[in-house]
Design an enzyme around this catalytic site. Structure first.
Site, PDB file in Angstrom:
ATOM      1  N   HIS A 288       0.759  -1.084  -0.065  1.00 40.25           N
ATOM      2  CA  HIS A 288      -0.005   0.085  -0.032  1.00 40.25           C
ATOM      3  C   HIS A 288       0.738   1.101  -0.092  1.00 40.25           C
ATOM      4  CE1 HIS A 288      -3.203  -2.931   1.249  1.00 40.25           C
ATOM      5  NE2 HIS A 288      -3.842  -2.014   0.846  1.00 40.25           N
TER       6      HIS A 288
ATOM      7  N   LYS B 107      -0.867   5.012   4.447  1.00 39.23           N
ATOM      8  CA  LYS B 107      -1.488   3.901   5.226  1.00 39.23           C
ATOM      9  C   LYS B 107      -1.014   3.902   6.798  1.00 39.23           C
ATOM     10  CE  LYS B 107      -3.785  -0.426   4.622  1.00 39.23           C
ATOM     11  NZ  LYS B 107      -5.378  -0.046   4.783  1.00 39.23           N
TER      12      LYS B 107
END
Length: 262
Positions: free
Chosen positions: A143, A147
């Site tokens: 990600h 995040k």
């Protein structure tokens, strides 16, 4: 379908608002709740649930905020008797227990990932894990560098689903230190860098062969689409806890009805 959007000023909130403006799945934005808005928005935005004047005409709440808002969000949804789509990840065990308790009073759609493709990936991973009981399994998730939770909710969903067909298995998040892996562990590895939208890879291998299953999100709009699809599904449902499998099963039943009617 009129939507109350919690977290409207966040990145995903703005994506949902765009789709509502386009009428995706018949959705219309009633108003939003977000304490971080600076007033630079054409939509009606309240800083908190306490400031909401009325929910008349609202059909569903879609949440793309932060898991720490869960207690206040659940109290508001229960008080107003509104269906709720929880598209936020990173919930603690206590917050998950609150969600389960609230589902006795209102319909709640709760998923660690709002992608239909991820739901299919989970089913494929379960099938492969059951068919190859001797295989070792590793999960890699990637990600963007913003995040905050690791591993991702989706990676945990994958591991938990595999544990359903392999009851002795357990997740080992971020392997480190000395010692060989056990046959029962499912390694989960998290990568955070750049602007990666989301990639999840399940590697299932023996000494003689390897199966790799992978889902890649090309942009974040797919999660907004999934959240509004979930909202359209959950409006009108009885109280309970629903997820992607519930929606897929509902789609299959709907298809069966159409086919049999012909």
């Amino acid at each position: 379908m009129n939507v109350l959007l919690n977290g409207i000023c966040g990145f995903m909130g703005r994506e949902v608002a765009k789709l509502c403006e386009a009428g995706y799945r018949g959705a219309n934005l009633a108003f939003g709740v977000d304490p971080s808005c600076d007033g630079n928005t054409k939509d009606i935005v309240y800083p908190s649930f306490n400031d909401v004047i009325s929910v008349e005409g609202v059909d569903c709440i879609v949440d793309f905020s932060h898991h720490t808002v869960t207690p206040a969000l659940l109290d508001f949804a229960k008080e107003k008797k509104l269906p709720l789509v929880l598209a936020t990840t990173g919930h603690t065990d206590d917050e998950k227990a609150m969600i389960s308790d609230a589902a006795a009073q209102i319909p709640i759609f709760y998923s660690g990932n709002m992608s239909l493709g991820i739901a299919l990936l989970i089913e494929l991973a379960k099938t492969a894990a059951a068919a190859m009981p001797e295989a070792e399994i590793e999960i890699i998730e990637k990600h963007h560098n913003r995040k905050v939770d690791a591993p991702s909710g989706t990676a945990l969903m994958l591991a938990n689903a595999i544990c359903e067909v392999r009851p002795d298995s357990y997740a080992n998040c971020g392997r480190s230190g000395q010692g060989k892996r056990t046959a029962e562990e499912i390694g989960i590895h998290s990568i955070r860098m750049g602007n990666i939208v989301g990639e999840h890879e399940v590697i299932i291998g023996t000494n003689n062969q390897t199966i790799t299953l992978k889902h890649e999100a090309h942009n974040r709009a797919l999660f907004a689409e999934g959240a509004l699809a979930a909202a359209a599904f959950i409006v009108g449902q009885i109280p309970g806890l629903y997820d992607m499998n519930s929606m897929i099963s509902g789609m299959k039943q709907s298809d069966d009805v159409v086919i049999s009617a012909d």
